[in-house]
Design a protein around this motif. Structure first.
Motif, PDB file in Angstrom:
ATOM      1  N   ARG A   1     -12.883 -11.715  28.616  1.00  0.00           N
ATOM      2  CA  ARG A   1     -12.322 -10.840  27.592  1.00  0.00           C
ATOM      3  C   ARG A   1     -12.797  -9.410  27.854  1.00  0.00           C
ATOM      4  NH1 ARG A   1     -13.572 -12.202  21.454  1.00  0.00           N
ATOM      5  NH2 ARG A   1     -15.677 -11.625  22.123  1.00  0.00           N
ATOM      6  N   PHE A   2     -11.852  -8.479  27.734  1.00  0.00           N
ATOM      7  CA  PHE A   2     -12.157  -7.072  27.973  1.00  0.00           C
ATOM      8  C   PHE A   2     -11.696  -6.261  26.759  1.00  0.00           C
ATOM      9  CE2 PHE A   2     -11.041  -9.237  31.896  1.00  0.00           C
ATOM     10  CZ  PHE A   2     -12.182  -9.062  32.658  1.00  0.00           C
ATOM     11  N   GLU A   3     -12.589  -5.427  26.220  1.00  0.00           N
ATOM     12  CA  GLU A   3     -12.263  -4.640  25.047  1.00  0.00           C
ATOM     13  C   GLU A   3     -12.605  -3.172  25.287  1.00  0.00           C
ATOM     14  OE1 GLU A   3     -12.914  -8.016  21.557  1.00  0.00           O
ATOM     15  OE2 GLU A   3     -14.306  -6.328  21.687  1.00  0.00           O
ATOM     16  N   VAL A   4     -11.758  -2.294  24.738  1.00  0.00           N
ATOM     17  CA  VAL A   4     -12.009  -0.852  24.798  1.00  0.00           C
ATOM     18  C   VAL A   4     -11.735  -0.269  23.419  1.00  0.00           C
ATOM     19  CG1 VAL A   4     -11.446  -0.700  27.244  1.00  0.00           C
ATOM     20  CG2 VAL A   4      -9.646  -0.311  25.549  1.00  0.00           C
TER      21      VAL A   4
ATOM     22  N   GLU B   1     -17.172  -6.653  26.759  1.00  0.00           N
ATOM     23  CA  GLU B   1     -16.750  -8.031  26.557  1.00  0.00           C
ATOM     24  C   GLU B   1     -16.588  -8.279  25.067  1.00  0.00           C
ATOM     25  OE1 GLU B   1     -18.086 -12.294  28.347  1.00  0.00           O
ATOM     26  OE2 GLU B   1     -19.669 -11.101  27.407  1.00  0.00           O
ATOM     27  N   ASP B   2     -17.479  -7.661  24.288  1.00  0.00           N
ATOM     28  CA  ASP B   2     -17.408  -7.689  22.827  1.00  0.00           C
ATOM     29  C   ASP B   2     -17.847  -6.315  22.337  1.00  0.00           C
ATOM     30  OD1 ASP B   2     -17.900  -7.960  20.062  1.00  0.00           O
ATOM     31  OD2 ASP B   2     -18.233 -10.109  20.283  1.00  0.00           O
ATOM     32  N   ALA B   3     -16.882  -5.497  21.930  1.00  0.00           N
ATOM     33  CA  ALA B   3     -17.191  -4.120  21.551  1.00  0.00           C
ATOM     34  C   ALA B   3     -18.076  -4.046  20.319  1.00  0.00           C
ATOM     35  CB  ALA B   3     -15.894  -3.351  21.315  1.00  0.00           C
ATOM     36  N   SER B   4     -17.938  -4.997  19.399  1.00  0.00           N
ATOM     37  CA  SER B   4     -18.736  -4.967  18.167  1.00  0.00           C
ATOM     38  C   SER B   4     -20.210  -5.188  18.449  1.00  0.00           C
ATOM     39  CB  SER B   4     -18.222  -6.011  17.174  1.00  0.00           C
ATOM     40  OG  SER B   4     -18.374  -7.319  17.696  1.00  0.00           O
ATOM     41  N   ARG B   5     -20.512  -5.948  19.516  1.00  0.00           N
ATOM     42  CA  ARG B   5     -21.911  -6.200  19.880  1.00  0.00           C
ATOM     43  C   ARG B   5     -22.381  -5.312  21.028  1.00  0.00           C
ATOM     44  NH1 ARG B   5     -20.662 -12.004  19.919  1.00  0.00           N
ATOM     45  NH2 ARG B   5     -21.066 -11.928  22.161  1.00  0.00           N
TER      46      ARG B   5
END
Length: 241
Positions: free
Chosen positions: A18-21, A51-55
């Motif tokens: 998973r990739f997040e921006v 991988e997890d923007a929130s963390r």
């Protein structure tokens, strides 16, 4: 860069990763449509891929290489946005909807007139009430300019309305012409101008019809209320006087 509060998450899942921006929502939509012409650095909240923007977790570099062929975040960020999905919370969606509703009302007010009242502008409150009465809801995920035609179609059964431009002529007396004309000429598309023998300045401008009241206010402000302003109804009457 933008703040985290202004950003939404664009997420792509590929090759088991998973990739997040984090990106401005309007810019994300423009990038998805290949319509973005700005500087990417100005519309992201972090020059990074998560991988997890929130963390704040980051994917392994070999996963970035496998999926994108690079580890450069500035090359990867647009790809995540284009190929992935834009994730927004309920609060973000509500805020985006409120902002775009205001933009839509402002656009209509600037351009619309009431053809049953001598093409006078509609005040914002009337547009607000009519949109509510028509049951029109702004789509927070669509650019405002793409929703204007649908909004007008919804408004027409409720209020008389038409998008139009207006041509107006103004004469500034000599005492105010020097400084005043510089401000007035920037208000719209200057069709013609002329300095009169008495030192006064005459300008003819075209602009969105909903801005008539603002034009009157500007002309009065720069001339201490001594400007002569009139609407040009006939194209043959555009000549300066």
């Amino acid at each position: 860069m933008i703040s985290l509060d202004e950003a939404v998450t664009a997420r792509l899942e590929s090759h088991g990763e998973r990739f997040e921006v984090l990106v401005d929502p309007d810019a994300a939509l423009a990038i998805k449509r290949d319509e973005f012409e700005g500087d990417l650095e100005d519309v992201i909240a972090a020059e990074d891929v998560f991988e997890d923007a929130s963390r704040g977790d980051r994917p392994p570099e070999n996963a970035l290489e496998e999926v994108f062929g690079t580890t450069d975040p500035m090359e990867i960020i647009p790809e995540v946005i284009k190929r992935g999905e834009i994730q927004i919370t309920a609060d973000q969606r509500r805020e985006m909807q409120e902002q775009k509703h205001k933009q839509l009302v402002n656009t209509i007010v600037r351009n619309a007139v009431n053809p049953q009242q001598d093409d006078t502008p509609h005040p914002p409150e009337r547009i607000e009430r009519a949109l509510e009465q028509a049951g029109f809801k702004v789509d927070p995920m669509e650019p405002v300019e793409n929703q204007v035609d649908d909004a007008l179609e919804a408004l027409r059964p409720v209020i008389p309305i038409r998008f139009d431009e207006v041509v107006m002529a103004v004469q500034l007396p000599a005492d105010h012409a020097g400084s005043g004309q510089a401000q007035v000429r920037e208000f719209g598309d200057l069709q013609r101008e002329e300095w009169q023998s008495d030192g006064s300045w005459v300008g003819v401008l075209k602009f969105p019809a909903g801005l008539q009241n603002e034009f009157y206010e500007l002309c009065n402000e720069v001339s201490s209320g001594e400007a002569d302003v009139r609407v040009i109804k006939d194209e043959d009457d555009i000549g300066t006087r």
